[in-house]
Write a protein that holds these residues in place. Structure first.
Motif, PDB file in Angstrom:
ATOM      1  N   UNK A  34       0.830  -1.190   0.000  1.00  0.00           N
ATOM      2  CA  UNK A  34       0.000   0.000   0.000  1.00  0.00           C
ATOM      3  C   UNK A  34       0.869   1.247   0.000  1.00  0.00           C
ATOM      4  N   UNK A  35       0.300   2.338   0.490  1.00  0.00           N
ATOM      5  CA  UNK A  35       1.054   3.586   0.539  1.00  0.00           C
ATOM      6  C   UNK A  35       2.223   3.438   1.517  1.00  0.00           C
ATOM      7  N   UNK A  36       3.405   3.923   1.133  1.00  0.00           N
ATOM      8  CA  UNK A  36       4.565   3.770   2.020  1.00  0.00           C
ATOM      9  C   UNK A  36       4.358   4.510   3.342  1.00  0.00           C
ATOM     10  N   UNK A  37       4.724   3.833   4.421  1.00  0.00           N
ATOM     11  CA  UNK A  37       4.551   4.394   5.764  1.00  0.00           C
ATOM     12  C   UNK A  37       5.669   5.384   6.061  1.00  0.00           C
ATOM     13  N   UNK A  77       0.204  12.083   2.190  1.00  0.00           N
ATOM     14  CA  UNK A  77      -0.610  12.153   3.406  1.00  0.00           C
ATOM     15  C   UNK A  77      -1.061  10.782   3.883  1.00  0.00           C
ATOM     16  N   UNK A  78      -1.205   9.829   2.968  1.00  0.00           N
ATOM     17  CA  UNK A  78      -1.735   8.523   3.340  1.00  0.00           C
ATOM     18  C   UNK A  78      -0.868   7.807   4.382  1.00  0.00           C
ATOM     19  N   UNK A  79       0.434   7.869   4.212  1.00  0.00           N
ATOM     20  CA  UNK A  79       1.322   7.141   5.112  1.00  0.00           C
ATOM     21  C   UNK A  79       1.430   7.728   6.498  1.00  0.00           C
ATOM     22  N   UNK A 133       1.747  17.044  -0.679  1.00  0.00           N
ATOM     23  CA  UNK A 133       2.799  16.312  -1.384  1.00  0.00           C
ATOM     24  C   UNK A 133       3.931  17.257  -1.774  1.00  0.00           C
ATOM     25  N   UNK A 134       3.588  18.455  -2.233  1.00  0.00           N
ATOM     26  CA  UNK A 134       4.621  19.438  -2.579  1.00  0.00           C
ATOM     27  C   UNK A 134       5.446  19.820  -1.344  1.00  0.00           C
TER      28      UNK A 134
END
Length: 344
Positions: free
Chosen positions: A168-171, A286-288, A274-275
């Motif tokens: 999944x999204x990297x932690x 933001x996901x991680x 992200x920027x």
């Protein structure tokens, strides 16, 4: 309107007593005109422009009874559809518009299991889109079956698309957090962004809504929305987060805000965050952040029930992943110390 990325003039946003967002147009001291549809959709934009110009929206021609478009139109009028989170409706509405464009005038009985499978395979290159396609049709036909409008659910037994095997999204790591905090110290809005995510455990779609109106006596209460259900979560505002929020800058309606203090959509926030991460040399999103928050809590001894209460999870499965990992870490630490003692 370029997808209404910026709120256009005269458009007002309110939250009703059911926790739902409603939109109005009001010019000066004139009357308020309710705007229907999901924000940014073609229906919404058309209604907004009509309200601003003082014109009326011509009702679309009614779909013929028994057609696919007719069935979808009936479904949009139900509580089952309205109870879905706005982001869920938005994704599924895109699917419905595609289906209507291609086959809306056909009888709904023509949507057979083979057609559903073909639609899934057509989107196989993007598993998330294929899953949204299936979920949209499942919701439609489960409602229609329950309402007695169809006798067969063509989605029954259709398997979900296989997902790429990944974590999944990297932690985020502790080093990532430190790097970001060094680049964005307390007193910057970018620091507010991280600390709200990190110390509340909220998803970005809920984090962008969190504001002072949700906090009473140092505790935030907010209804989170995900996968079609709503969960009330209670989050104590930790001193470290309180200090960040006090330094700001924060918006009037939400702690997380843009350059001018206006609230952000989750998509806009995701891009801007992200920027900020890239500027801090953190190649993540933001996901991680939510994952490292859960990891920290589990490593500190949080139980499955405590993790579910904080993160709004259900069923124990997700919370158990973090507690099992934390338990293995504690057990391995204990085992290695015993091994060391026996080696002396």
């Amino acid at each position: 309107m370029d997808g209404m990325r910026r709120r256009p003039p005269y458009l007002l946003k309110e939250t009703n007593r059911h926790g739902r967002t409603v939109w109005y147009v009001r010019k000066g001291d004139g009357p308020r005109v309710r705007i229907r549809g999901d924000y940014g959709s073609a229906e919404f934009v058309e209604a907004y422009e009509a309200a601003v110009n003082g014109t009326t929206v011509s009702p679309p021609a009614a779909a013929a009874a028994g057609t696919i478009e007719w069935l979808i139109t009936r479904y949009r009028e139900t509580g089952a559809w309205q109870s879905l989170a706005a982001s869920t409706r938005k994704g599924r509405e895109r699917i419905f518009l595609q289906v209507i464009e291609v086959a809306g005038a056909l009888p709904h009985a023509s949507l057979t299991r083979a057609v559903v499978v073909a639609g899934r395979e057509k989107r196989a290159a993007t598993p998330a889109q294929a899953r949204t396609f299936l979920d949209a049709l499942r919701g439609l036909f489960r409602w229609a079956l329950d309402a007695g409008l169809v006798s067969v659910d063509p989605t029954a037994g259709v398997k979900n698309p296989s997902r790429p095997k990944s974590g999944g999204f990297p932690v985020w790591t502790e080093a990532d957090v430190a790097s970001y905090q060094e680049r964005w110290p307390i007193g910057t809005r970018q620091r507010v962004w991280l600390d709200v995510l990190l110390y509340t455990g909220l998803r970005r779609g809920d984090a962008v809504r969190l504001g002072r109106q949700h906090v009473r006596d140092g505790v935030a209460e907010i209804r989170t929305e995900k996968s079609g259900f709503t969960t009330e979560v209670t989050i104590p505002i930790l001193p470290i987060l309180e200090a960040t929020l006090a330094a700001g800058p924060c918006g009037d309606l939400a702690f997380i805000c843009g350059e001018r203090g206006a609230p952000l959509s989750k998509e806009a926030f995701g891009n801007m965050f992200r920027d900020a991460c890239r500027a801090a040399k953190v190649q993540k999103s933001a996901h991680g952040v939510r994952k490292i928050g859960a990891t920290r809590a589990a490593n500190a001894g949080a139980t499955v029930a405590e993790l579910e209460a904080l993160f709004g999870w259900h069923g124990g499965g997700m919370a158990s992943l973090y507690t099992r990992s934390a338990d293995r870490r504690r057990l391995s630490t204990g085992a290695i110390s015993k091994l060391e003692r026996n080696a002396k």
